[in-house]
Scaffold this motif. Structure first.
Motif, PDB file in Angstrom:
ATOM      1  N   LEU A 104       0.832  -1.200   0.000  1.00  0.00           N
ATOM      2  CA  LEU A 104       0.000   0.000   0.000  1.00  0.00           C
ATOM      3  C   LEU A 104       0.872   1.257   0.000  1.00  0.00           C
ATOM      4  O   LEU A 104       0.548   2.252  -0.667  1.00  0.00           O
ATOM      5  N   SER A 111       2.062   1.921  -3.399  1.00  0.00           N
ATOM      6  CA  SER A 111       1.035   2.552  -4.246  1.00  0.00           C
ATOM      7  C   SER A 111       1.041   4.062  -4.041  1.00  0.00           C
ATOM      8  O   SER A 111       0.933   4.832  -5.005  1.00  0.00           O
ATOM      9  N   SER A 137       4.075   5.590  -5.751  1.00  0.00           N
ATOM     10  CA  SER A 137       3.915   5.758  -7.194  1.00  0.00           C
ATOM     11  C   SER A 137       3.169   7.056  -7.519  1.00  0.00           C
ATOM     12  O   SER A 137       3.537   7.784  -8.449  1.00  0.00           O
ATOM     13  N   THR A 169       1.455   6.489 -13.190  1.00  0.00           N
ATOM     14  CA  THR A 169       0.873   5.570 -12.211  1.00  0.00           C
ATOM     15  C   THR A 169      -0.352   4.905 -12.810  1.00  0.00           C
ATOM     16  O   THR A 169      -1.263   5.581 -13.300  1.00  0.00           O
ATOM     17  N   TRP A 170      -0.365   3.600 -12.772  1.00  0.00           N
ATOM     18  CA  TRP A 170      -1.493   2.823 -13.274  1.00  0.00           C
ATOM     19  C   TRP A 170      -2.736   3.150 -12.455  1.00  0.00           C
ATOM     20  O   TRP A 170      -2.682   3.239 -11.218  1.00  0.00           O
ATOM     21  N   VAL A 230      -3.654   1.362  -9.236  1.00  0.00           N
ATOM     22  CA  VAL A 230      -2.734   1.669  -8.132  1.00  0.00           C
ATOM     23  C   VAL A 230      -3.170   2.953  -7.434  1.00  0.00           C
ATOM     24  O   VAL A 230      -3.200   3.034  -6.201  1.00  0.00           O
ATOM     25  N   THR A 231      -3.527   3.965  -8.217  1.00  0.00           N
ATOM     26  CA  THR A 231      -3.999   5.220  -7.626  1.00  0.00           C
ATOM     27  C   THR A 231      -5.290   5.008  -6.851  1.00  0.00           C
ATOM     28  O   THR A 231      -5.485   5.576  -5.772  1.00  0.00           O
ATOM     29  N   VAL A 289      -6.263   2.261  -5.358  1.00  0.00           N
ATOM     30  CA  VAL A 289      -5.916   1.568  -4.111  1.00  0.00           C
ATOM     31  C   VAL A 289      -5.444   2.570  -3.068  1.00  0.00           C
ATOM     32  O   VAL A 289      -5.861   2.524  -1.897  1.00  0.00           O
ATOM     33  N   TYR A 290      -4.586   3.496  -3.481  1.00  0.00           N
ATOM     34  CA  TYR A 290      -4.081   4.498  -2.536  1.00  0.00           C
ATOM     35  C   TYR A 290      -5.196   5.437  -2.084  1.00  0.00           C
ATOM     36  O   TYR A 290      -5.259   5.818  -0.913  1.00  0.00           O
TER      37      TYR A 290
END
Length: 566
Positions: A100, A103, A106, A452-453, A456-457, A459-460
């Motif tokens: 995490l 993420s 990133s 940043t995929w 991933v963003t 999730v953050y």
């Protein structure tokens, strides 16, 4: 964008301000009140950092490591296991928190490489939330100034110094005096001898890594049977969820709290983003140093937890009233070694954290002052007399000392220190949401060397929403277990963010209306090549009334020339 040191200030008349930018170095620079700085050029402001003092990859790694590795990994594993009742799940939470954190890293890499300026979230939020003008900067400034203190680790340093000397004293006058002395030493070192401040930061970063490696390799020895106690058999039923003496049975709330504690043990991974202006080749340095530091810490944290479970029985671990590393050292090396060495280890870890936080937060304070957001901005932005942000360091010192000295021991002090982390969840939520907006809003023309995929963003973003909402969930135990209602903590955190809105309204609306002036913004470029906002008070009445134009954004990072009225 012009290469000028500063934009020349157009004359104030009944016409509009010119959008023209002098393509050569300007001969005049104005402060945030519109006062001429004695005809000095931008370079005389002294914001530039000599190349000899700029931070390379190694220094950036240890700047991050020193903030990430505090007392959490030496103590938190006890409460994590007590909440989950499972060895496997406890270790898994530390690994998940590391992912995490990556993420979030990133997201910050995409912003940091696109906007390689000191200030961290200040720059990222300003890029996204431009209306109303300067509102988001005011919110961030109030949160950073009021809560950007180093009181927690300073006081922990005082406590563990006394413990190492054989005089345990959890709180009181003596550890606080030591804490103030620690903070004073750190600020003076960074202000007067910045090179030595960075050297000490690096040395303590190396020391922290060596201590964790000692624990890790001792854990391997424990797994091989080399320990002073019988085998605790903690790995026999690795994924079993048990309820025993002091651990397990906490339910969903306990798991959420456990994840919250683990995530905060990783806090500090964004430290290098705050000082981008002082990194050598900042984009390359950040791209290498930040992932290296976060991945390294994640591996060390997971292996340290394996080591703890290899040498400490479950019930003893869960009910520990001392830090977990102390039990580990006792079971591996004997009571005397643990009693003598561990408090000193933790004390040095604490002062390393104070060094890293003070260095980075003072740069953020200075950036806010350079933009004119703070009262007496000229003073706080000054680099005199050592060409260091001495005044901004002093501001950090003032806030930290107030937090150390003013609250009485007990719940009041713990409440203030714990409040340090909460508003950051809302700030990070806005940063993550802002990145999603920039990536999908074509008119923003957003670009960065790092991409940043989207998952991933997201999730953050969800992680920070979780961190912001969880404290409002009622606990299964006493609602006032910490000496205050559980909901007081998040409510006060949100109130501090709202205080930033009040500050913005007073600064940009009320005072100008009462004083008969308009605040006009000017973007200048100092000798470091960085854009710096200046503010001017322009009278709104009389024969020299000014008409203003808004700042024109080019859809990327920079601002076109011209002036803007708030």
């Amino acid at each position: 964008m012009a290469d000028a040191t500063s934009y020349k200030k157009p004359p104030v008349d009944n016409d509009t301000y010119s959008d023209h930018v002098d393509s050569e170095a300007a001969s005049e620079v104005y402060d945030e009140n519109g006062s001429l700085l004695s005809g000095k050029t931008g370079s005389s402001l002294g914001y530039g950092v000599p190349d000899s003092r700029k931070i390379g990859v190694t220094g950036a790694v240890f700047l991050i490591l020193n903030k990430m590795i505090g007392t959490g990994i030496f103590s938190t594993p006890s409460s994590i296991f007590a909440s989950t009742g499972s060895v496997g799940i406890s270790i898994l939470l530390w690994a998940v928190a590391g992912l995490l954190t990556l993420s979030g890293l990133s997201v910050y890499l995409e912003f940091g490489l696109a906007i390689p300026r000191s200030g961290g979230e200040k720059n990222y939020l300003e890029r996204v939330f431009r209306k109303p003008p300067f509102l988001i900067t005011s919110v961030f400034a109030v949160q950073m100034i009021l809560l950007g203190f180093s009181a927690g680790n300073s006081l922990a340093f005082g406590r563990y110094v006394l413990l190492a000397c054989g005089h345990p004293m959890p709180d009181g006058l003596v550890p606080r005096i030591i804490a103030v002395a620690c903070m004073t030493f750190v600020v003076l070192l960074h202000a007067i001898k910045p090179t030595w401040g960075l050297r000490l930061t690096n040395a303590l970063g190396v020391f922290k890594v060596l201590v964790l490696l000692l624990i890790v390799f001792a854990g391997f020895a424990a797994l091989a049977g080399y320990r002073l106690i019988p085998d605790p058999h903690n790995f026999d039923n690795f994924w079993a969820i048990e309820k025993g003496d002091g651990y397990g049975g906490g339910g969903a709330y306990a798991y959420a709290t456990a994840l919250l504690q683990v995530v905060y043990s990783y806090k500090g991974w964004e430290n290098a983003n705050y000082v981008m202006g002082e990194l050598k080749n900042p984009q390359r340095t950040l791209k290498i140093a930040a992932p290296l530091a976060v991945i390294g810490v994640t591996v060390l944290y997971v292996l340290a937890n394996v080591a703890y479970f290899a040498a400490i029985p479950k019930a003893e671990l869960a009910k520990s009233e001392v830090i977990v590393a102390g039990l580990f050292f006792r079971n591996m090396f004997g009571e005397s070694v643990a009693a003598r060495s561990l408090p000193a280890f933790v004390a040095l870890s604490n002062i390393g954290n104070v060094l890293a936080v003070s260095f980075a937060h003072s740069r953020v304070n200075q950036e806010l002052a350079k933009e004119g957001i703070l009262p007496w901005s000229n003073f706080w932005a000054s680099t005199k007399p050592f060409r260091t942000p001495a005044a901004a360091l002093f501001l950090h010192w003032i806030v930290t000392v107030i937090v150390l000295v003013a609250p009485p021991p007990g719940p009041a002090y713990n409440f203030i220190v714990n409040l340090y982390t909460y508003p950051g969840a809302w700030i990070n939520t806005m940063v993550a949401g802002g990145l999603i907006y920039l990536q999908f809003k074509k008119s923003e023309n957003w670009s960065s060397p790092w991409r940043t995929w989207l998952p991933v963003t997201i999730v953050y973003l969800l992680l920070n929403i979780f961190l912001a909402i969880t404290p409002f969930i009622p606990p299964n135990s006493d609602w006032n277990a910490d000496g205050y209602p559980y909901y007081a903590f998040p409510l006060v955190g949100i109130a501090i963010l709202l205080l930033g809105v009040v500050y913005w309204a007073v600064w940009t609306k009320l005072l100008p209306k009462l004083g008969g002036y308009t605040i006009v913004a000017e973007m200048v470029i100092d000798e470091t090549g960085e854009e710096v906002m200046r503010y001017h008070k322009i009278p709104t009445t009389g024969p020299r009334e000014a008409t203003t134009q808004p700042l024109l954004w080019d859809g990327n990072v920079s601002v076109h020339s011209g002036y803007g009225s708030l």
